[in-house]
Scaffold this motif. Structure first.
Motif, mmCIF file in Angstrom:
data_model
loop_
_atom_site.group_PDB
_atom_site.id
_atom_site.type_symbol
_atom_site.label_atom_id
_atom_site.label_comp_id
_atom_site.label_asym_id
_atom_site.label_seq_id
_atom_site.Cartn_x
_atom_site.Cartn_y
_atom_site.Cartn_z
ATOM 1 N N ALA A 169 0.836 -1.209 0.000
ATOM 2 C CA ALA A 169 0.000 0.000 0.000
ATOM 3 C C ALA A 169 0.868 1.255 0.000
ATOM 4 O O ALA A 169 0.592 2.220 -0.725
ATOM 5 C CB ALA A 169 -0.937 -0.009 1.204
ATOM 6 N N VAL A 170 1.933 1.258 0.783
ATOM 7 C CA VAL A 170 2.835 2.414 0.841
ATOM 8 C C VAL A 170 3.549 2.585 -0.496
ATOM 9 O O VAL A 170 3.654 3.702 -1.021
ATOM 10 C CB VAL A 170 3.851 2.262 2.000
ATOM 11 C CG1 VAL A 170 4.970 3.286 1.892
ATOM 12 C CG2 VAL A 170 3.145 2.381 3.336
ATOM 13 N N GLU A 171 4.029 1.475 -1.072
ATOM 14 C CA GLU A 171 4.704 1.547 -2.371
ATOM 15 C C GLU A 171 3.765 2.084 -3.453
ATOM 16 O O GLU A 171 4.164 2.898 -4.291
ATOM 17 C CB GLU A 171 5.235 0.178 -2.776
ATOM 18 C CG GLU A 171 6.393 -0.292 -1.934
ATOM 19 C CD GLU A 171 6.760 -1.743 -2.174
ATOM 20 O OE1 GLU A 171 7.873 -2.133 -1.755
ATOM 21 O OE2 GLU A 171 5.959 -2.499 -2.772
ATOM 22 N N THR A 172 2.523 1.641 -3.430
ATOM 23 C CA THR A 172 1.527 2.102 -4.400
ATOM 24 C C THR A 172 1.258 3.593 -4.227
ATOM 25 O O THR A 172 1.198 4.351 -5.201
ATOM 26 C CB THR A 172 0.224 1.295 -4.254
ATOM 27 O OG1 THR A 172 0.515 -0.092 -4.456
ATOM 28 C CG2 THR A 172 -0.821 1.741 -5.249
ATOM 29 N N GLU A 173 1.105 4.009 -2.987
ATOM 30 C CA GLU A 173 0.853 5.427 -2.714
ATOM 31 C C GLU A 173 2.039 6.290 -3.147
ATOM 32 O O GLU A 173 1.861 7.355 -3.753
ATOM 33 C CB GLU A 173 0.562 5.635 -1.226
ATOM 34 C CG GLU A 173 0.158 7.050 -0.884
ATOM 35 C CD GLU A 173 -0.225 7.227 0.578
ATOM 36 O OE1 GLU A 173 -0.316 8.383 1.004
ATOM 37 O OE2 GLU A 173 -0.436 6.224 1.281
ATOM 38 N N LEU A 174 3.263 5.827 -2.871
ATOM 39 C CA LEU A 174 4.446 6.575 -3.294
ATOM 40 C C LEU A 174 4.530 6.668 -4.817
ATOM 41 O O LEU A 174 4.866 7.725 -5.362
ATOM 42 C CB LEU A 174 5.716 5.919 -2.738
ATOM 43 C CG LEU A 174 5.996 6.128 -1.256
ATOM 44 C CD1 LEU A 174 7.178 5.279 -0.809
ATOM 45 C CD2 LEU A 174 6.250 7.603 -0.964
ATOM 46 N N ALA A 175 4.226 5.577 -5.496
ATOM 47 C CA ALA A 175 4.247 5.582 -6.962
ATOM 48 C C ALA A 175 3.228 6.567 -7.515
ATOM 49 O O ALA A 175 3.515 7.301 -8.472
ATOM 50 C CB ALA A 175 3.987 4.178 -7.494
ATOM 51 N N GLY A 220 3.799 14.026 -9.535
ATOM 52 C CA GLY A 220 4.807 15.067 -9.325
ATOM 53 C C GLY A 220 4.857 15.576 -7.902
ATOM 54 O O GLY A 220 5.481 16.590 -7.625
ATOM 55 N N GLY A 221 4.213 14.875 -6.985
ATOM 56 C CA GLY A 221 4.163 15.308 -5.594
ATOM 57 C C GLY A 221 5.446 15.050 -4.828
ATOM 58 O O GLY A 221 5.761 15.761 -3.887
#
Length: 149
Positions: free
Chosen positions: A124-130, A136-137
């Protein structure tokens, strides 16, 4: 195109490091001459160039190659060639995990669930970071580290 779940399972096994020659040798070891499948058969199966499903006598060797229960081999065959799926609603990618979980002692299920939750949280964290990177955040952390070096 119909669902090629059986062929996909063969491709996954091949991608995990088992060559088509090793698949042939495994079916020979498990089932003998009458139940073995050639390396060419496995290659064709991976590319779904087979019009007919494997006969039941080949299922034990196929199960050994794919590392799944014979029942799941039958389910893959039924789904790929006949469009029939079991009604269990468990995604195919999770069925082997469920088979393993059934054999875990009740006392160890808590630990198994915690490990699975940790992997789920990580994903979930990896998906959110991607998604943030795509918007561009945020910038890639590894790029910042390389520039600093």
């Amino acid at each position: 195109m119909a669902n090629d779940v059986f062929s996909e399972a063969v491709r996954e096994r091949n991608a995990a490091g088992m060559t088509f020659n090793q698949m042939e040798a495994t079916t020979w070891d498990v089932s003998g001459k009458d139940g073995s499948r050639s390396s060419a058969w496995w290659n064709n199966m991976a590319r779904w160039q087979m019009d007919t499903p494997p006969a039941p006598k080949y299922v034990p060797g196929i199960a050994a190659v794919l590392g799944i229960p014979e029942r799941e081999v039958h389910e893959l065959i039924a789904e790929q060639w006949y469009g029939v799926r079991p009604d269990d609603r468990v995604p195919r990618r999770l069925r082997s995990l469920l088979s393993v979980a059934r054999g875990v002692a009740k006392i160890d299920l808590v630990t198994l669930k915690e490990v699975a939750q940790a992997f789920s949280d990580k994903h979930a964290v990896e998906t959110e970071l991607a998604e943030l990177r795509d918007q561009g955040g945020i910038e890639d952390v590894h790029e910042d580290e390389e520039e600093a070096a």
